[in-house]
Motif scaffolding. Structure first.
Motif, PDB file in Angstrom:
ATOM      1  N   LEU A  18      39.535  50.732  37.717  1.00 55.63           N
ATOM      2  CA  LEU A  18      39.098  49.547  38.165  1.00 55.63           C
ATOM      3  C   LEU A  18      37.462  49.443  37.565  1.00 55.63           C
ATOM      4  N   LYS A  19      37.021  48.448  37.110  1.00 58.59           N
ATOM      5  CA  LYS A  19      35.945  48.388  36.373  1.00 58.59           C
ATOM      6  C   LYS A  19      35.297  47.004  36.938  1.00 58.59           C
ATOM      7  N   ASP A  20      36.299  46.009  36.771  1.00 58.64           N
ATOM      8  CA  ASP A  20      35.756  44.592  36.738  1.00 58.64           C
ATOM      9  C   ASP A  20      36.659  44.041  38.160  1.00 58.64           C
ATOM     10  N   LEU A  21      35.913  42.983  38.860  1.00 56.40           N
ATOM     11  CA  LEU A  21      36.653  42.222  40.013  1.00 56.40           C
ATOM     12  C   LEU A  21      38.140  42.032  39.610  1.00 56.40           C
ATOM     13  N   GLU A  22      38.236  41.387  38.439  1.00 54.80           N
ATOM     14  CA  GLU A  22      39.695  40.863  37.987  1.00 54.80           C
ATOM     15  C   GLU A  22      40.644  41.912  37.841  1.00 54.80           C
ATOM     16  N   ASP A  23      40.231  42.859  37.693  1.00 57.28           N
ATOM     17  CA  ASP A  23      41.099  44.234  37.755  1.00 57.28           C
ATOM     18  C   ASP A  23      41.946  44.420  38.611  1.00 57.28           C
ATOM     19  N   THR A  24      41.589  43.830  39.997  1.00 57.49           N
ATOM     20  CA  THR A  24      42.004  44.125  41.363  1.00 57.49           C
ATOM     21  C   THR A  24      43.336  43.499  41.414  1.00 57.49           C
ATOM     22  N   ALA A  25      43.056  42.064  40.807  1.00 57.68           N
ATOM     23  CA  ALA A  25      44.448  41.213  40.493  1.00 57.68           C
ATOM     24  C   ALA A  25      45.533  41.719  39.806  1.00 57.68           C
ATOM     25  N   LEU A  26      45.088  42.711  38.864  1.00 59.84           N
ATOM     26  CA  LEU A  26      46.289  43.531  37.980  1.00 59.84           C
ATOM     27  C   LEU A  26      46.781  44.684  38.658  1.00 59.84           C
ATOM     28  N   LEU A  27      45.999  45.258  39.706  1.00 57.86           N
ATOM     29  CA  LEU A  27      46.389  46.644  39.932  1.00 57.86           C
ATOM     30  C   LEU A  27      46.227  46.898  41.574  1.00 57.86           C
ATOM     31  N   ILE A  28      45.913  45.748  42.143  1.00 59.65           N
ATOM     32  CA  ILE A  28      46.008  46.323  43.940  1.00 59.65           C
ATOM     33  C   ILE A  28      46.900  45.317  44.227  1.00 59.65           C
ATOM     34  N   PRO A  29      47.792  45.717  44.955  1.00 53.65           N
ATOM     35  CA  PRO A  29      48.793  44.697  45.768  1.00 53.65           C
ATOM     36  C   PRO A  29      48.177  43.961  46.797  1.00 53.65           C
ATOM     37  N   GLY A  30      48.418  42.743  46.655  1.00 55.00           N
ATOM     38  CA  GLY A  30      48.154  41.837  47.935  1.00 55.00           C
ATOM     39  C   GLY A  30      46.936  40.860  47.305  1.00 55.00           C
ATOM     40  N   ILE A  31      46.426  41.093  46.195  1.00 54.46           N
ATOM     41  CA  ILE A  31      45.021  40.430  45.859  1.00 54.46           C
ATOM     42  C   ILE A  31      45.330  39.582  44.602  1.00 54.46           C
ATOM     43  N   GLY A  32      45.283  38.319  45.069  1.00 52.71           N
ATOM     44  CA  GLY A  32      45.889  37.040  43.793  1.00 52.71           C
ATOM     45  C   GLY A  32      44.724  36.333  43.558  1.00 52.71           C
ATOM     46  N   THR A  33      45.058  35.344  42.833  1.00 56.48           N
ATOM     47  CA  THR A  33      43.863  34.251  42.141  1.00 56.48           C
ATOM     48  C   THR A  33      43.032  33.534  43.219  1.00 56.48           C
ATOM     49  N   ASP A  34      43.829  33.217  44.498  1.00 50.61           N
ATOM     50  CA  ASP A  34      42.817  32.558  45.431  1.00 50.61           C
ATOM     51  C   ASP A  34      42.008  33.599  45.950  1.00 50.61           C
ATOM     52  N   MET A  35      42.356  34.729  46.264  1.00 46.90           N
ATOM     53  CA  MET A  35      41.301  35.921  46.892  1.00 46.90           C
ATOM     54  C   MET A  35      40.396  35.890  45.657  1.00 46.90           C
ATOM     55  N   ILE A  36      40.604  36.180  44.711  1.00 48.01           N
ATOM     56  CA  ILE A  36      39.578  36.470  43.506  1.00 48.01           C
ATOM     57  C   ILE A  36      38.571  35.305  43.344  1.00 48.01           C
ATOM     58  N   SER A  37      39.083  34.182  43.551  1.00 45.40           N
ATOM     59  CA  SER A  37      38.059  32.829  43.204  1.00 45.40           C
ATOM     60  C   SER A  37      37.385  32.677  44.558  1.00 45.40           C
ATOM     61  N   ASP A  38      37.728  32.923  45.512  1.00 41.71           N
ATOM     62  CA  ASP A  38      36.818  33.078  46.806  1.00 41.71           C
ATOM     63  C   ASP A  38      35.760  33.960  46.787  1.00 41.71           C
ATOM     64  N   ALA A  39      36.192  35.272  46.362  1.00 43.70           N
ATOM     65  CA  ALA A  39      35.355  36.260  46.133  1.00 43.70           C
ATOM     66  C   ALA A  39      34.184  36.040  45.281  1.00 43.70           C
ATOM     67  N   VAL A  40      34.506  35.533  44.012  1.00 43.07           N
ATOM     68  CA  VAL A  40      33.531  35.139  43.056  1.00 43.07           C
ATOM     69  C   VAL A  40      32.601  33.980  43.484  1.00 43.07           C
ATOM     70  N   CYS A  41      33.225  32.795  44.298  1.00 39.06           N
ATOM     71  CA  CYS A  41      32.382  32.063  44.850  1.00 39.06           C
ATOM     72  C   CYS A  41      31.152  32.527  45.987  1.00 39.06           C
ATOM     73  N   ASN A  42      31.721  33.541  46.561  1.00 38.86           N
ATOM     74  CA  ASN A  42      30.747  34.003  47.500  1.00 38.86           C
ATOM     75  C   ASN A  42      29.697  34.864  46.765  1.00 38.86           C
ATOM     76  N   ILE A  43      30.215  35.669  45.733  1.00 45.52           N
ATOM     77  CA  ILE A  43      29.120  36.661  45.189  1.00 45.52           C
ATOM     78  C   ILE A  43      28.030  35.743  44.437  1.00 45.52           C
ATOM     79  N   ILE A  44      28.561  34.748  43.829  1.00 41.93           N
ATOM     80  CA  ILE A  44      27.455  33.954  42.992  1.00 41.93           C
ATOM     81  C   ILE A  44      26.971  32.718  43.889  1.00 41.93           C
ATOM     82  N   ARG A  45      27.180  32.674  44.906  1.00 44.95           N
ATOM     83  CA  ARG A  45      26.781  31.440  46.256  1.00 44.95           C
ATOM     84  C   ARG A  45      25.261  31.274  45.818  1.00 44.95           C
ATOM     85  N   GLY A  46      24.438  32.063  45.571  1.00 42.45           N
ATOM     86  CA  GLY A  46      22.895  31.826  45.254  1.00 42.45           C
ATOM     87  C   GLY A  46      22.779  30.917  44.090  1.00 42.45           C
ATOM     88  N   PRO A  47      23.274  31.219  42.967  1.00 46.64           N
ATOM     89  CA  PRO A  47      23.239  30.307  41.770  1.00 46.64           C
ATOM     90  C   PRO A  47      23.855  28.941  42.155  1.00 46.64           C
TER      91      PRO A  47
END
Length: 462
Positions: free
Chosen positions: A105-134
């Motif tokens: 695992l090196k990138d956030l989106e790698d979790t969608a490839l390799l971690i069960p239970g993590i999908g598109t909507d969860m990645i998207s919400d995580a990205v929204c939160n991480i770049i909330r400031g910008p």
């Protein structure tokens, strides 16, 4: 508009996509891409070093948020954050995953490839939160640009501080509706799904490699056809090794180079932004109709009193025609500590067509537009004004747009002289050229080749 026109009471089924962010070439794009990477690197480092409580605290701020209105919610917007329910669940998945422990695992989106239970909507919400400031700064800029009122002293929510590796909170101005606060997202960043898909990766990258390995090893899975050809079917491999994310992670662990090959190919061929028509379908709106703007432009009088209206019409036309090559329009953009202003500034995020070709050969991370609502011919002062806005870091290409050009050959010769003096490159357009661009757009709204602009560019550099 430059941002996704979200419904206030539910979600749109589009997602903030990490690959779209990483494909940006603007300073803003580099900043938000760096924010994503520093957050994920920090969480993984804490897990590897045994600081599990701190890792859980960081993940807990990725809980569900409703202010972005992107995702699968069919009723009231409710979010599907990375930390939804409990940060401990996500921490447990990461800390116990072989992919995380072995460094796959090196990138956030790698979790969608390799971690069960993590999908598109969860990645998207995580990205929204991480770049909330910008995104908050973008929202404030867009509200100012379009005249949307802001409510003062609204809780920002957690804002990732990459320098201090912590979440900050503050009270800020934001648009607030009956459904709560709203944070806007640029159209250029959203997609229907993630660019990385674990089933695509497994079937088209991992399994072909495994087929070759089994044939070379003469394994029991090898079948011999009538003509003597040996083969191993993907079906037999799936039956033996499985095809869920655990299987994908296990097979990737012994072939990490395949994962990097897949990611490199995705980076080299980033997904395209959604088209205007796709957004209209999503948002249940009509496609942009430029005819009323053309009519308004034809009847607009020249002169200082109509200058602001002229600039507004030109921006509205260009923002439709030039999307998605040029985005994030800023009117009256100040440079040199406010001593100079640019009528309209666009960010060049083109991936195909004329503006992409331009970016490969000339410095143009930003595209500058000067609008002159003159009744007289534009001349050297206007050319010198635009060239004074150029710089190696901001860009050296711009559009000078005026009502009428009586002697185009003379005006273009002046632009050629400026280019030869290395003071920048200017494409000069009049009303008739704008009308021609509108007609080009009507014939094929998705065509980014802009034949008229390319022709004018050819005259400029001949």
């Amino acid at each position: 508009m430059d941002f996704v026109d979200i419904p206030l009471d539910t979600d749109l089924p589009v997602f903030l996509e990490p690959g779209a962010i990483k494909s940006l070439r603007s300073p803003w794009g580099n900043d938000i891409s760096s924010m994503l990477q520093t957050f994920f690197d920090t969480v993984l480092r804490l897990i590897h070093s045994g600081e599990h409580e701190k890792a859980q605290r960081l993940l807990s701020s990725l809980n569900e948020r409703n202010e972005f209105h992107l995702g699968y919610s069919s009723g009231e917007s409710r979010g599907h954050g990375f930390g939804s329910g409990s940060a401990e669940t996500v921490w447990g998945a990461l800390s116990k995953s072989n992919a995380a422990v072995t460094g796959l695992l090196k990138d956030l989106e790698d979790t969608a490839l390799l971690i069960p239970g993590i999908g598109t909507d969860m990645i998207s919400d995580a990205v929204c939160n991480i770049i909330r400031g910008p995104l908050i700064k973008y929202t404030q800029d867009m509200c100012f640009y379009y005249g949307v009122p802001l409510t003062p002293d609204v809780a920002s929510g957690p804002i990732w501080n990459p320098q201090q590796e912590r979440w900050d909170h503050s009270l800020i101005p934001l648009p607030v509706t009956d459904y709560g606060k709203v944070i806007l997202v640029p159209k250029i960043l959203v997609r229907y799904r993630l660019s990385v898909q674990y089933d695509e990766y497994y079937r088209h990258y991992i399994l072909p490699e495994m087929q070759d390995e089994h044939i070379k090893a003469h394994s029991p899975l090898v079948e011999v056809l009538k003509d003597g050809t040996e083969r191993v079917t993907k079906k037999s491999l799936i039956e033996k090794y499985g095809n869920d994310k655990l299987a994908v992670a296990e097979q990737t662990k012994v072939r990490p180079n395949i994962l990097q090959e897949y990611k490199d190919q995705k980076a080299a061929q980033p997904s395209n932004p959604l088209t205007q028509d796709q957004f209209c379908e999503l948002e249940a709106t009509q496609p942009p109709d430029l005819d009323p703007l053309v009519t308004e432009l034809r009847s607009l009088p020249t002169g200082r009193d109509s200058a602001a209206k002229y600039e507004d019409i030109i921006e509205r036309i260009l923002s439709v025609i030039l999307y998605p090559s040029l985005c994030n329009p800023i009117k009256q953009h100040n440079i040199h500590q406010g001593r100079k202003r640019i009528d309209i500034t666009y960010t060049n995020e083109s991936k195909t067509g004329f503006f992409y070709w331009l970016s490969m050969h000339y410095p143009c991370p930003l595209m500058f537009v000067e609008c002159k609502n003159y009744g007289k011919e534009a001349g050297n002062p206007e050319i010198d004004q635009l060239s004074g806005r150029f710089s190696p870091s901001r860009g050296q290409v711009g559009l000078l747009i005026c009502r009428n050009i009586e002697d185009k050959n003379l005006l273009y010769q002046r632009c050629i002289d400026t280019a030869k003096d290395r003071r920048g490159y200017m494409l000069v357009l009049d009303d008739e050229d704008i009308f021609s661009l509108v007609e080009e757009y009507k014939l094929n709204p998705e065509d980014q080749s802009f034949d008229l602009l390319r022709k004018l560019w050819g005259m400029l550099i001949d």
